[in-house]
Design an enzyme around this catalytic site. Structure first.
Site, PDB file in Angstrom:
ATOM      1  N   GLU A 294      30.585  17.149 -45.274  1.00 37.04           N
ATOM      2  CA  GLU A 294      31.939  17.453 -45.772  1.00 37.04           C
ATOM      3  C   GLU A 294      32.977  16.620 -45.026  1.00 37.04           C
ATOM      4  OE1 GLU A 294      32.434  19.123 -48.520  1.00 37.04           O
ATOM      5  OE2 GLU A 294      30.292  19.480 -48.571  1.00 37.04           O
ATOM      6  N   TRP A 297      32.934  13.447 -46.667  1.00 35.39           N
ATOM      7  CA  TRP A 297      33.679  13.432 -47.944  1.00 35.39           C
ATOM      8  C   TRP A 297      35.158  13.159 -47.663  1.00 35.39           C
ATOM      9  CZ3 TRP A 297      32.758  12.873 -52.872  1.00 35.39           C
ATOM     10  CH2 TRP A 297      31.550  13.288 -53.420  1.00 35.39           C
ATOM     11  N   TRP A 325      45.502  14.757 -73.517  1.00 35.14           N
ATOM     12  CA  TRP A 325      45.607  16.111 -72.954  1.00 35.14           C
ATOM     13  C   TRP A 325      46.483  16.982 -73.845  1.00 35.14           C
ATOM     14  CZ3 TRP A 325      42.274  16.649 -69.126  1.00 35.14           C
ATOM     15  CH2 TRP A 325      41.970  15.560 -68.316  1.00 35.14           C
ATOM     16  N   ASN A 360      36.869  26.129 -51.229  1.00 38.21           N
ATOM     17  CA  ASN A 360      36.467  24.915 -51.944  1.00 38.21           C
ATOM     18  C   ASN A 360      35.781  25.195 -53.284  1.00 38.21           C
ATOM     19  OD1 ASN A 360      35.950  21.983 -52.155  1.00 38.21           O
ATOM     20  ND2 ASN A 360      33.816  22.650 -51.989  1.00 38.21           N
ATOM     21  N   TRP A 378      45.070  16.578 -65.261  1.00 36.75           N
ATOM     22  CA  TRP A 378      44.726  16.928 -63.877  1.00 36.75           C
ATOM     23  C   TRP A 378      45.876  16.666 -62.914  1.00 36.75           C
ATOM     24  CZ3 TRP A 378      44.794  12.868 -60.354  1.00 36.75           C
ATOM     25  CH2 TRP A 378      44.760  11.572 -60.894  1.00 36.75           C
ATOM     26  N   TRP A 401      40.594  16.264 -57.405  1.00 34.68           N
ATOM     27  CA  TRP A 401      41.056  16.411 -58.801  1.00 34.68           C
ATOM     28  C   TRP A 401      40.414  15.387 -59.721  1.00 34.68           C
ATOM     29  CZ3 TRP A 401      43.095  20.203 -61.471  1.00 34.68           C
ATOM     30  CH2 TRP A 401      43.643  21.270 -60.765  1.00 34.68           C
TER      31      TRP A 401
HETATM   32  C1  LIG Z   1      40.527  20.018 -56.696  1.00 31.62           C
HETATM   33  C2  LIG Z   1      40.359  19.934 -55.206  1.00 31.62           C
HETATM   34  C3  LIG Z   1      41.467  19.668 -54.401  1.00 31.62           C
HETATM   35  C4  LIG Z   1      41.330  19.598 -53.016  1.00 31.62           C
HETATM   36  N1  LIG Z   1      42.431  19.335 -52.240  1.00 31.62           N
HETATM   37  C5  LIG Z   1      42.304  19.189 -50.889  1.00 31.62           C
HETATM   38  C6  LIG Z   1      43.425  18.896 -50.073  1.00 31.62           C
HETATM   39  O1  LIG Z   1      44.544  18.715 -50.549  1.00 31.62           O
HETATM   40  N2  LIG Z   1      43.239  18.808 -48.736  1.00 31.62           N
HETATM   41  C7  LIG Z   1      42.009  18.993 -48.156  1.00 31.62           C
HETATM   42  O2  LIG Z   1      41.887  18.912 -46.923  1.00 31.62           O
HETATM   43  N3  LIG Z   1      40.929  19.246 -48.917  1.00 31.62           N
HETATM   44  C8  LIG Z   1      41.036  19.363 -50.246  1.00 31.62           C
HETATM   45  N4  LIG Z   1      39.927  19.657 -51.007  1.00 31.62           N
HETATM   46  C9  LIG Z   1      38.609  19.697 -50.358  1.00 31.62           C
HETATM   47  C10 LIG Z   1      38.147  21.068 -49.849  1.00 31.62           C
HETATM   48  O3  LIG Z   1      38.308  22.032 -50.835  1.00 31.62           O
HETATM   49  C11 LIG Z   1      38.885  21.528 -48.582  1.00 31.62           C
HETATM   50  O4  LIG Z   1      38.900  20.496 -47.611  1.00 31.62           O
HETATM   51  C12 LIG Z   1      38.180  22.732 -47.960  1.00 31.62           C
HETATM   52  O5  LIG Z   1      38.149  23.791 -48.880  1.00 31.62           O
HETATM   53  C13 LIG Z   1      38.923  23.160 -46.717  1.00 31.62           C
HETATM   54  O6  LIG Z   1      38.363  24.319 -46.179  1.00 31.62           O
HETATM   55  P1  LIG Z   1      37.684  24.294 -44.742  1.00 31.62           P
HETATM   56  O7  LIG Z   1      38.607  23.688 -43.752  1.00 31.62           O
HETATM   57  O8  LIG Z   1      37.202  25.671 -44.466  1.00 31.62           O
HETATM   58  O9  LIG Z   1      36.480  23.309 -44.984  1.00 31.62           O
HETATM   59  P2  LIG Z   1      35.031  23.156 -44.329  1.00 31.62           P
HETATM   60  O10 LIG Z   1      34.064  23.497 -45.388  1.00 31.62           O
HETATM   61  O11 LIG Z   1      34.916  23.839 -43.033  1.00 31.62           O
HETATM   62  O12 LIG Z   1      34.935  21.576 -44.107  1.00 31.62           O
HETATM   63  C14 LIG Z   1      35.431  20.939 -42.918  1.00 31.62           C
HETATM   64  C15 LIG Z   1      36.469  19.918 -43.263  1.00 31.62           C
HETATM   65  O13 LIG Z   1      35.909  18.878 -44.043  1.00 31.62           O
HETATM   66  C16 LIG Z   1      36.879  18.408 -44.978  1.00 31.62           C
HETATM   67  N5  LIG Z   1      36.367  18.662 -46.330  1.00 31.62           N
HETATM   68  C17 LIG Z   1      35.557  19.654 -46.721  1.00 31.62           C
HETATM   69  N6  LIG Z   1      35.248  19.530 -48.020  1.00 31.62           N
HETATM   70  C18 LIG Z   1      35.880  18.438 -48.462  1.00 31.62           C
HETATM   71  C19 LIG Z   1      35.956  17.780 -49.719  1.00 31.62           C
HETATM   72  N7  LIG Z   1      35.282  18.207 -50.796  1.00 31.62           N
HETATM   73  N8  LIG Z   1      36.732  16.690 -49.824  1.00 31.62           N
HETATM   74  C20 LIG Z   1      37.399  16.215 -48.763  1.00 31.62           C
HETATM   75  N9  LIG Z   1      37.369  16.787 -47.544  1.00 31.62           N
HETATM   76  C21 LIG Z   1      36.616  17.881 -47.391  1.00 31.62           C
HETATM   77  C22 LIG Z   1      38.148  19.185 -44.744  1.00 31.62           C
HETATM   78  O14 LIG Z   1      38.974  18.439 -43.892  1.00 31.62           O
HETATM   79  C23 LIG Z   1      37.639  20.443 -44.068  1.00 31.62           C
HETATM   80  O15 LIG Z   1      38.594  21.082 -43.261  1.00 31.62           O
HETATM   81  C24 LIG Z   1      40.048  19.754 -52.420  1.00 31.62           C
HETATM   82  C25 LIG Z   1      38.946  20.017 -53.238  1.00 31.62           C
HETATM   83  C26 LIG Z   1      39.099  20.107 -54.610  1.00 31.62           C
HETATM   84  C27 LIG Z   1      37.900  20.385 -55.461  1.00 31.62           C
END
Ligand SMILES: Cc1cc2nc3c(=O)[nH]c(=O)nc-3n(C[C@H](O)[C@H](O)[C@H](O)COP(=O)(O)OP(=O)(O)OC[C@H]3O[C@@H](n4cnc5c(N)ncnc54)[C@H](O)[C@@H]3O)c2cc1C
Length: 488
Positions: A294, A297, A325, A360, A378, A401
């Site tokens: 993650e 990602w 759309w 997420n 989107w 997105w």
């Molecule tokens: C439509 C959509 C919009 C999103 N918008 C954002 C946003 O604006 N900012 C954001 O930080 N994340 C975003 N995410 C990714 C992800 O949902 C969040 O980072 C995550 O839910 C944060 O929770 P956590 O800190 O507990 O993550 P954890 O699961 O603990 O992951 C650790 C860290 O990894 C990074 N991370 C995790 N998953 C992703 C991912 N899929 N993509 C990119 N980074 C990731 C984050 O920095 C996160 O804090 C988005 C995902 C989707 C599907």
């Protein structure tokens, strides 16, 4: 090639005064710009922090009070840390390039240090600031900070930037990661702060914002607390099995801290590596690897934004740039307010509206619903997320997105989530749904998950009937998508 903390030039000769320009690195620990400023000015020198409130960002119509309030909490703590160490964090309000030059002149700075960003706006600002400062004879040094591997330090075998995550991950995970920078123990500040073009830390009201949500703890200490709780406890070990269940506390919730840089990414990575050395089972090892994926990602999206800045303004896939759309405003409002009649979608949107964070799994569900069920652009959802999310970040949000909308780099783009199947799989008891939609208490679990709620029950609870039919809408989307792909 951007400079790293280890390949800098000679120390400054005389009367060194360094400004450390903080932007999305609101911490003293594991901060390359701050560490290098201290190393360069040595015992004789002065190190001052500065943060500039940019009116163009504050008035962009997307920034909301909750995010600003969280940021102010981080800044308050950062200033207290600077003061505790013997210096200060200064604040300015104004156009950033002019402001940093004005302050540099006022304090007779020899150097300005800052950490780099990948957003197009920030890259342009930093280029202009660097040129303007250099014209004043001030040395400027900047550092890789928001990711572990610089965009120009990783490429495909053909020497191209990655567009697909899996090969990126394979290469990225094998690369040597930098070690964290230690927090400074002592700083030297100015003898007097009078007559400088600075302001006190403004209040939320002075910045003309209000915030009515309860925020998580802001600042560096809170970030480290979360990181330790997640990595020293069972969180990271159980991540693989827990992370998809929004009713469980199965993820780190570090994202607002990573967004504002109250924790350094090298510190985060170090914690994951330490946890890895203590694993006792295959499952625990997978938990840690999945969490590292993650983090990768996050970095993948930073890199693609760096190389393809046009992502900020539209679809990556040309066929999706003119997608027809529906863009129904009433339906969009229902989605924003969590009143679509699809309980898992509405619960998630209420979580977002009430806390500034969304799980997420739910982000994927609501994004799919907006684009595939409501057939709404989107970019409307992207903007709403940026308004509401404390972790709202251009690279991750745009990446998420575009992935959900089938407009991005994803090699298997057409994904349509069925809200009922998602709820059955990831919220099997309807626990998350009921937490955010308490008005649905008393319904059967099957009704909560399927969204097939008898109309009289909806009426009694002032809960909407489904605003669209999932099976009809997904057929419609598929057809539009097919037509779009076929079009020249
Ligand atoms: C439509 C959509 C919009 C999103 N918008 C954002 C946003 O604006 N900012 C954001 O930080 N994340 C975003 N995410 C990714 C992800 O949902 C969040 O980072 C995550 O839910 C944060 O929770 P956590 O800190 O507990 O993550 P954890 O699961 O603990 O992951 C650790 C860290 O990894 C990074 N991370 C995790 N998953 C992703 C991912 N899929 N993509 C990119 N980074 C990731 C984050 O920095 C996160 O804090 C988005 C995902 C989707 C599907």
């Amino acid at each position: 090639m951007p400079k790293t903390a280890s390949n800098l030039g000679n120390p400054i000769a005389q009367n060194p005064i360094a400004l450390v320009w903080h932007r999305r690195d609101l911490r003293i620990d594991d901060n390359p710009a701050l560490s290098e400023a201290i190393a360069q000015v040595g015992d004789r020198g002065i190190v001052l922090g500065v943060f500039i409130f940019d009116p163009d960002i504050l008035d962009d119509g997307v920034t909301e009070g909750s995010k600003v309030d969280f940021m102010l909490g981080c800044l308050r703590e950062l200033q207290a840390n600077y003061r505790r160490l013997g210096s200060d964090l200064l604040f300015m309000l104004g156009q950033p390039v002019n402001s940093i030059c004005e302050l540099a002149k006022a304090v007779k700075a020899s150097h300005v240090f800052f950490n780099q960003d990948v957003e197009p706006f920030a890259i342009k600002r930093d280029r202009e600031a660097t040129n303007a400062l250099q014209e004043l004879g001030i040395k400027v040094q900047s550092f890789i900070d928001i990711g572990l591997i610089a965009p120009d330090a990783i490429a495909t075998q053909a020497g191209e930037p990655y567009k697909v995550y899996t090969p990126f991950w394979r290469n990225w995970q094998a690369k040597l990661k930098p070690k964290p920078f230690d927090a400074p123990q002592k700083l030297t500040g100015l003898a007097s702060y009078e007559n400088l073009p600075v302001i006190s830390l403004p209040s939320l009201r002075e910045l003309k914002f209000i915030n009515d949500i309860t925020l998580p703890k802001a600042g560096e200490a809170a970030a480290i607390e979360l990181l330790e709780a997640f990595c020293d406890g069972n969180g990271i070990l159980r991540y693989q099995t827990e992370r998809d269940f929004p009713a469980h506390a199965g993820t780190s919730t570090l994202s607002p801290h990573l967004r504002f840089g109250t924790v350094g990414i090298r510190r985060v990575w170090e914690k994951a590596i330490v946890a890895e050395q203590l694993v006792r089972s295959e499952e625990e090892a997978t938990g840690i690897t999945t969490w590292k994926q993650e983090l990768a990602w996050r970095e993948f999206y930073q890199h693609v934004l760096f190389y393809f800045p046009e992502l900020e303004t539209g679809a990556y896939r040309p066929q999706m740039r003119n997608f027809p759309w529906d863009d129904d405003e009433e339906k969009f409002v229902a989605w924003c307010e969590g009143r679509t009649g699809y309980p898992i979608v509405d619960a998630a949107m209420r979580q977002l509206n009430q806390t500034g964070w969304m799980h997420n799994r739910c982000r994927m569900i609501v994004a799919s619903f907006l684009t595939k069920d409501l057939i709404i652009n989107w970019q409307w959802g992207e903007r709403y997320f940026m308004q509401k999310l404390l972790d709202g970040d251009l690279a991750a949000n745009n990446g998420g997105w575009q992935w959900s909308a089938s407009s991005g780099m994803d090699p298997k783009p057409l994904r349509i989530f069925n809200p009922a199947s998602q709820a059955r799989k990831y919220d099997p008891e309807g626990e998350y749904i009921l937490r955010w939609l308490p008005e649905l208490q008393g319904l059967t679990t099957a009704e909560l998950l399927s969204g097939n709620i008898p109309p009289h029950q909806c009426k009694k609870r002032d809960y909407p009937l489904p605003i669209v039919d999932h099976s009809i809408q997904q057929q419609k989307f598929k057809q539009l998508y097919k037509d779009c792909k076929a079009s020249p």
